[in-house]
Design an enzyme around this catalytic site. Structure first.
Site, PDB file in Angstrom:
ATOM      1  N   GLY A  86       0.995  -3.004  -6.235  1.00 21.45           N
ATOM      2  CA  GLY A  86       0.901  -1.667  -5.665  1.00 21.45           C
ATOM      3  C   GLY A  86      -0.463  -1.057  -5.965  1.00 21.45           C
ATOM      4  N   GLY A  87      -0.533  -0.261  -7.032  1.00 22.40           N
ATOM      5  CA  GLY A  87      -1.735   0.514  -7.360  1.00 22.40           C
ATOM      6  C   GLY A  87      -3.029  -0.286  -7.336  1.00 22.40           C
ATOM      7  N   TRP A 134       0.814  -1.225   0.000  1.00 24.59           N
ATOM      8  CA  TRP A 134       0.000   0.000   0.000  1.00 24.59           C
ATOM      9  C   TRP A 134       0.846   1.274   0.000  1.00 24.59           C
ATOM     10  CZ3 TRP A 134      -4.267  -1.862   3.997  1.00 24.59           C
ATOM     11  CH2 TRP A 134      -5.129  -2.749   3.335  1.00 24.59           C
ATOM     12  N   LYS A 135       2.173   1.114   0.066  1.00 24.74           N
ATOM     13  CA  LYS A 135       3.080   2.277  -0.021  1.00 24.74           C
ATOM     14  C   LYS A 135       2.629   3.392   0.932  1.00 24.74           C
ATOM     15  CE  LYS A 135       4.244   0.764  -4.629  1.00 24.74           C
ATOM     16  NZ  LYS A 135       4.725   1.070  -5.971  1.00 24.74           N
ATOM     17  N   GLU A 139      10.758  -7.221  -9.797  1.00 25.64           N
ATOM     18  CA  GLU A 139       9.936  -6.063 -10.166  1.00 25.64           C
ATOM     19  C   GLU A 139      10.732  -5.166 -11.108  1.00 25.64           C
ATOM     20  OE1 GLU A 139       6.672  -5.164  -7.085  1.00 25.64           O
ATOM     21  OE2 GLU A 139       8.490  -4.226  -6.355  1.00 25.64           O
TER      22      GLU A 139
END
Ligand code: PGA
Length: 250
Positions: free
Chosen positions: A235-236, A9-10, A169
Site C-alpha cells: 500500500g503506502g 493505491w487505495k 495481510e
C-alpha cells in the site's frame, strides 16, 4: 511460479498522477525486471483506463482493480461489474481486503460470493485474509485464517482456482509501519498453504500467496525470499515510483 509484486493505491491519485507514476515505474523497472517477477498496479477505478494504457505492451506489467459487485449488471447504484473492469483494462481484482471487511463491513459470505464470481468472470482474483491484533493475542490466527479461506473459497472449483492468488495481510500490520516478524510470516503462510491444499487438493500447492502489511524497500528482499511467499501486496510504499521500484527489484 512468478512472484507477483502488487501495488494497491487505495483511494489515492488523480488520473494524471496515476499515469505519471505508472510511466515512472516502467522507466525505472521495465528493462531490469527479472523473468520470474511480474508487476501489478491497482489504481482507483477512475484511473484504470489511464494505467492500463500506460502499461500496454510493456512485458511483465499488469493492471488490476480494487473492488466490484458480484452481478453482471442491474440496479446496483454505485457498483461496478467484472466485465466493466475488464473493459477498462483490468485483468485482476482484490477481494476481502481488510479495509473492505473492517471499514465497509463486508462479510465472509460476501467475500466468498465475490471471489467465485470474479474468477468465474475471467479475472485473476487476489483474496485477502488476515487476523486482527486481538485475534492474534488470543492465539486465534489459525482459526481466523481457516475460516476466511473456507468462506472465501466456498464456491471456488479447482478450475476457477487456476486464476486465484491469496494475500496474507495481518490487519495490525496494514498501514501501521509495523511489519510482521519473519517467524510470523512463515507460520501464517504455512497455515494458508495447508488450508489451500485441504480446500483445493489438486491446485492448492500452486496458488500464489502474497504477504502484505507495511512492506518497504528495506524489508521486501527478505520477505520475498521466504518459503511460501510468492509476492507482496504493497500500500503506502507503492505510491511513490522510486520506493515501489526498489521493492519490485529487491
Ligand atoms: P500497507 O498496505 O503496505 O500500507 O501496509 C498494504 C495493503 O493494505 O494492501
Amino acid at each position: 511460479m512468478k512472484k507477483l509484486m502488487a501495488a494497491n493505491w487505495k483511494m489515492h491519485k488523480t488520473r494524471a498522477e496515476a499515469r505519471d507514476t505508472a510511466r515512472d515505474l516502467v522507466g525505472l523497472i521495465a528493462d531490469k525486471l527479472p523473468q520470474d517477477r511480474e508487476v501489478l498496479l491497482i489504481p482507483a477505478f477512475t484511473a484504470l483506463v489511464d494505467v492500463a494504457q500506460s502499461l500496454a505492451g510493456v512485458p511483465g506489467f499488469l493492471t488490476g482493480a480494487q473492488n466490484f459487485y458480484p452481478e453482471t449488471h442491474g440496479a446496483f447504484t454505485g457498483e461496478i461489474s467484472p466485465a466493466m473492469l475488464a473493459d477498462a483494462g483490468a485483468t485482476h481484482v482484490l477481494t476481502g481486503h481488510s479495509e473492505r471487511r473492517h471499514v465497509l463491513s463486508e462479510s465472509d459470505t460476501m467475500v466468498g460470493r465475490k471471489t467465485a464470481f470474479g474468477l468465474g468472470a475471467g479475472l485473476g482474483v487476489i483474496l485477502c485474509v488476515g487476523e486482527t491484533i486481538k485475534e492474534r493475542q488470543a492465539s486465534r490466527v489459525a482459526e481466523v485464517l481457516g475460516r476466511q479461506l473456507s468462506a472465501g473459497l466456498a464456491d471456488v472449483s479447482e478450475d476457477l482456482a487456476q486464476r486465484l492468488v491469496v494475500a496474507y495481510e495481518p490487519v495490525w500490520a496494514i498501514g501501521t509501519g509495523v511489519t510482521a516478524q519473519t517467524s510470523d510470516i512463515l507460520q501464517a503462510h504455512a497455515l494458508v498453504r495447508a488450508k489451500l491444499k485441504e480446500l483445493l487438493p489438486v491446485g492448492g500447492a500452486s496458488v500464489r500467496i502474497l504477504y502484505g502489511g507495511s512492506v518497504k524497500p528495506d524489508n521486501a528482499g527478505e520477505i520475498i525470499g521466504l518459503d511460501n511467499v510468492e509476492g507482496v501486496l504493497v500500500g503506502g510504499a507503492s505510491l511513490a515510483a522510486d520506493s515501489f521500484s526498489r521493492i519490485v527489484l529487491a
